[in-house]
Design a protein around this motif. Structure first.
Motif, PDB file in Angstrom:
ATOM      1  N   MET A 173       0.857  -1.183   0.000  1.00  0.00           N
ATOM      2  CA  MET A 173       0.000   0.000   0.000  1.00  0.00           C
ATOM      3  C   MET A 173       0.892   1.231   0.000  1.00  0.00           C
ATOM      4  N   GLY A 206      -2.646   5.712   1.353  1.00  0.00           N
ATOM      5  CA  GLY A 206      -3.752   4.836   1.000  1.00  0.00           C
ATOM      6  C   GLY A 206      -4.283   5.035  -0.406  1.00  0.00           C
ATOM      7  N   GLN A 245     -15.995  -0.533  -1.308  1.00  0.00           N
ATOM      8  CA  GLN A 245     -14.991  -1.525  -1.689  1.00  0.00           C
ATOM      9  C   GLN A 245     -15.243  -2.044  -3.099  1.00  0.00           C
ATOM     10  N   SER A 289      -9.678  -2.901  -4.207  1.00  0.00           N
ATOM     11  CA  SER A 289      -9.447  -2.512  -2.810  1.00  0.00           C
ATOM     12  C   SER A 289      -9.427  -3.728  -1.891  1.00  0.00           C
ATOM     13  N   TYR A 291      -6.997  -4.425   1.080  1.00  0.00           N
ATOM     14  CA  TYR A 291      -7.632  -4.016   2.332  1.00  0.00           C
ATOM     15  C   TYR A 291      -8.936  -4.790   2.451  1.00  0.00           C
ATOM     16  N   PHE A 315      -8.092   1.457  10.716  1.00  0.00           N
ATOM     17  CA  PHE A 315      -7.728   2.376   9.641  1.00  0.00           C
ATOM     18  C   PHE A 315      -7.255   3.700  10.241  1.00  0.00           C
TER      19      PHE A 315
END
Length: 289
Positions: free
Chosen positions: A72, A76, A99, A103, A107, A140
């Motif tokens: 990553m 982000g 999402q 992604s 993540y 996060f």
């Protein structure tokens, strides 16, 4: 076909927001004076990116959630993602990111990130809501990264200052190749006031964990910007050498400390959001003439 920008306007300000990154592209006074950096890649192509699901760099640019590891890049993926326009009026617009297969590969969470821009007289309000739609707790970090003109319009060569509303002297941390040095340094603020000059950022951005909930940016006289931050306890200031802008960055979370591991949950000031929970962040910029 590129999705159109949202154009917002009232009697005091005009604002453009792009669907890519839900990022502000311009902010102008009714007289036509630019307040936001124009994104010239000579210095920095960003203007006001949204930082999610991490703020700053990870060690070796690799993050982890439990046993899931993935590359990553700094700050982000939200800033380079296409948001969908949810609604728009003459003075407000909301964009949503959820999402997708790309992604989820890095993540592994179902989420909704909603970013709203609103004009209220001479104030810009920017809010973000993060919802965890997964069955497990979602770690996060979140932040904003707006860049404002330096000098501000009609200020000429007048000295510019960042003045904290608390008049405090928060400890400063420096970045080492994008990672946070855990050793605090003496604050460059003097009774909450910091002069912005060419030499201040020779070693990169300045990071102030638990910085301030409000500040003022600009010269002693003339147009200034007043900031209020909501649920964004960390503050960073950044300006590349010679660049005609200053980034005033409110965050919840920072880059990893040098030597840390990849787990997002262990990053400084990381958020742990329970399943189906929602958390909100925001800032306001009021233009004072």
């Amino acid at each position: 076909m590129t999705a159109p920008r949202c154009v917002l306007q009232n009697d005091f300000l005009s604002l453009e927001v792009a669907p890519l990154g839900a990022e502000m592209q311009s902010l102008r006074t009714s007289a036509g004076d630019d307040l936001l950096w124009n994104g010239d890649a000579t210095f920095w192509s960003g203007r006001a990116p949204v930082l999610f699901p991490i703020v700053g760099r990870a060690v070796d640019d690799v993050i982890a959630v439990a046993d899931h590891k993935a590359p990553m890049s700094q700050h982000g993926f939200a800033r380079r993602s296409l948001f969908a326009l949810q609604d728009q009026t003459d003075v407000s617009c909301s964009h949503i990111l959820t999402q997708n297969s790309k992604s989820l590969a890095v993540y592994p969470f179902d989420f909704t990130l909603k970013v709203t821009h609103r004009l209220e007289r001479n104030t810009v309000q920017v809010t973000a809501q993060v919802q965890n739609n997964s069955a497990q707790t979602m770690p996060f970090g979140f932040g904003f990264h707006p860049a404002f003109c330096w000098p501000l319009p009609n200020a000429g060569r007048a000295a510019h200052y960042v003045t904290l509303a608390t008049h405090s002297t928060p400890d400063m941390h420096k970045l080492d190749d994008g990672l946070l040095d855990p050793q605090p340094l003496p604050s460059p603020f003097v009774e909450g006031k910091l002069a912005i000059d060419e030499d201040l950022f020779t070693e990169g951005a300045l990071v102030f964990p638990n910085g301030s909930e409000a500040l003022r940016y600009g010269p002693a006289k003339g147009l200034t910007l007043e900031f209020q931050f909501h649920n964004l306890p960390d503050l960073a200031l950044w300006r590349p050498k010679g660049a005609p802008f200053l980034c005033i960055e409110p965050w919840h979370g920072t880059a990893s400390y040098t030597g840390d591991g990849p787990q997002i949950s262990q990053r400084p000031n990381s958020i742990a959001l329970a399943p189906e929970a929602v958390v909100e962040f925001g800032y306001e910029v009021t233009v004072r003439m």
